[in-house]
Design a protein around this motif. Structure first.
Motif, PDB file in Angstrom:
ATOM      1  N   LEU A 282       0.657  -1.193   0.023  1.00 15.59           N
ATOM      2  CA  LEU A 282       0.077  -0.124  -0.140  1.00 15.59           C
ATOM      3  C   LEU A 282       0.859   1.326  -0.285  1.00 15.59           C
ATOM      4  CD1 LEU A 282      -2.708  -0.951   2.495  1.00 15.59           C
ATOM      5  CD2 LEU A 282      -3.064  -0.177   0.350  1.00 15.59           C
ATOM      6  N   HIS A 283       0.332   2.269  -0.838  1.00 11.65           N
ATOM      7  CA  HIS A 283       1.240   3.544  -0.721  1.00 11.65           C
ATOM      8  C   HIS A 283      -0.164   4.738  -0.826  1.00 11.65           C
ATOM      9  CE1 HIS A 283       4.733   1.776  -1.572  1.00 11.65           C
ATOM     10  NE2 HIS A 283       5.567   3.009  -1.998  1.00 11.65           N
ATOM     11  N   PHE A 284       0.059   5.675  -0.070  1.00  7.89           N
ATOM     12  CA  PHE A 284      -1.068   6.606   0.123  1.00  7.89           C
ATOM     13  C   PHE A 284      -0.988   8.072  -0.480  1.00  7.89           C
ATOM     14  CE2 PHE A 284      -0.342   3.252   3.370  1.00  7.89           C
ATOM     15  CZ  PHE A 284      -1.514   2.896   3.661  1.00  7.89           C
ATOM     16  N   TRP A 285      -2.001   8.581  -0.476  1.00  5.77           N
ATOM     17  CA  TRP A 285      -2.254   9.932  -1.264  1.00  5.77           C
ATOM     18  C   TRP A 285      -3.342  10.653  -0.256  1.00  5.77           C
ATOM     19  CZ3 TRP A 285      -7.314  10.169  -2.364  1.00  5.77           C
ATOM     20  CH2 TRP A 285      -8.010   9.017  -2.918  1.00  5.77           C
ATOM     21  N   VAL A 286      -3.184  12.007  -0.535  1.00  2.00           N
ATOM     22  CA  VAL A 286      -4.293  12.790   0.120  1.00  2.00           C
ATOM     23  C   VAL A 286      -5.112  13.760  -0.764  1.00  2.00           C
ATOM     24  CG1 VAL A 286      -4.843  14.702   1.731  1.00  2.00           C
ATOM     25  CG2 VAL A 286      -3.430  12.725   2.537  1.00  2.00           C
ATOM     26  N   VAL A 287      -6.344  13.966  -0.808  1.00  2.26           N
ATOM     27  CA  VAL A 287      -7.126  15.000  -1.867  1.00  2.26           C
ATOM     28  C   VAL A 287      -7.670  15.963  -0.700  1.00  2.26           C
ATOM     29  CG1 VAL A 287      -9.225  15.132  -2.841  1.00  2.26           C
ATOM     30  CG2 VAL A 287      -7.505  13.578  -3.950  1.00  2.26           C
ATOM     31  N   HIS A 288      -8.282  15.513   0.393  1.00  3.57           N
ATOM     32  CA  HIS A 288      -8.975  16.837   1.383  1.00  3.57           C
ATOM     33  C   HIS A 288      -7.695  16.758   2.321  1.00  3.57           C
ATOM     34  CE1 HIS A 288     -12.666  16.201  -0.754  1.00  3.57           C
ATOM     35  NE2 HIS A 288     -12.464  15.122  -0.873  1.00  3.57           N
TER      36      HIS A 288
END
Length: 330
Positions: free
Chosen positions: A238-244
């Motif tokens: 798993l790798h992670f990103w943010v939009v809010h």
């Protein structure tokens, strides 16, 4: 003199409020403020580059709603395919919970359940068009179609009992082209569908929202992804990103493709890596953003603010140990 000061005090408050609003507007919309007073661009430039993709790698994007995959990772997905990786996208919901969106799209002052369901199918079509712009073929896209704004309910109180979405009045998957038409709105069914996608794709890398993302659907999907991948012994994929990512982030609003995408305030302690985008990749990202006409007609400056010189990806969902910040501090 005292009476004069008291008489003018309300006017002073009005002036201060107006000046405060003007300062906020400048901060949100002007790139000059960031260049003069904010060094976050320098921090982004100092971040390590993300690991390159490789030929034959299988990459799966888990997107809470249609458009999240584009806002966070359109450049990443293009780079993966250019390297010879196989990219797949799975959308958890059809994005059918925004009444103002339905009012404009369906041209009605009071959108009812049928209007909201029509919006869901419209956004499904937009998602597939955006994926095509990014080079992801339809056979590697999966629309699950669970309730927009309802993932936390499915994860908790409605894991086995169907949830009725308040705006569509649906309690089962209804969108055209869904992976499992008629699946009940339960956490059990959602996990089963995500597991079907994982079994089909057999991903080497899964892109998911970070737990720090403010939107409830986003951080709930993060929990579900961590749980399912841990059961498979593959949480490290798993790798992670943010939009809010926090108040008004990203700023400035609008299209500023030459500016860096800065670290989101709600996730400053994650071990971020930087993905630099070419001019061509940014152009395709903008085209994919504009494929979401239901969204860009309402909040174009927010949507276009994600078209920047880079994207961000974290290999971990929580701050690195020894950072001095507890997980809850993010």
């Amino acid at each position: 003199m005292t009476r004069l000061s008291a008489r003018h005090r309300p006017r002073l408050w009005i002036v201060l409020v107006v000046l405060g609003l003007l300062a906020l507007a400048v901060w949100i919309n002007s790139p000059v403020v960031g260049r003069l007073f904010d060094r976050s661009g320098e921090r982004v430039a100092a971040l390590p580059a993300a690991a390159p993709f490789r030929a034959g790698q299988r990459v799966l994007m888990l997107s809470p709603h249609p458009d999240d995959e584009t806002l966070c990772c359109a450049g990443l997905l293009q780079q993966a395919q250019a390297a010879g990786a196989q990219v797949s996208i799975a959308w958890m919901t059809a994005g059918d919970g925004f009444e103002f969106d339905a009012a404009l799209t369906e041209r009605t002052l009071k959108p009812g359940p049928q209007n909201m369901r029509a919006l869901g199918n419209t956004r499904v079509g937009e998602a597939r068009r955006a994926a095509a712009v990014l080079g992801v073929p339809a056979q590697r896209t999966y629309m699950l179609g669970y309730p927009d704004g309802g993932l936390f309910r499915l994860f908790t109180t409605n894991f086995t009992q169907p949830y009725t979405a308040p705006r569509t009045r649906a309690d089962a998957v209804y969108v055209t082209g869904a992976l499992t038409p008629g699946a009940p709105f339960t956490g059990e069914a959602l996990e089963a569908d995500i597991t079907r996608v994982l079994d089909r794709v057999q991903p080497d890398l899964v892109l998911a929202p970070a737990p720090q993302d403010f939107h409830t659907d986003h951080h709930t999907l993060s929990y579900i992804a961590l749980q399912l991948m841990s059961r498979r012994g593959q949480a490290d994929r798993l790798h992670f990103w943010v939009v809010h990512g926090g108040l008004e982030w990203p700023v400035p609003k609008g299209l500023h493709a030459e500016l860096p995408l800065t670290v989101p305030p709600l996730a400053t302690r994650l071990p971020w890596t930087r993905v630099d985008l070419t001019d061509e990749q940014r152009e395709h990202k903008l085209e994919a953003v504009r494929a979401y006409r239901t969204q860009t007609q309402i909040e174009p400056r927010f949507m276009e603010a994600f078209v920047r010189a880079n994207e961000l990806l974290s290999p971990q969902p929580l701050p690195e140990s020894g950072s001095g910040v507890a997980a809850s501090g993010e």
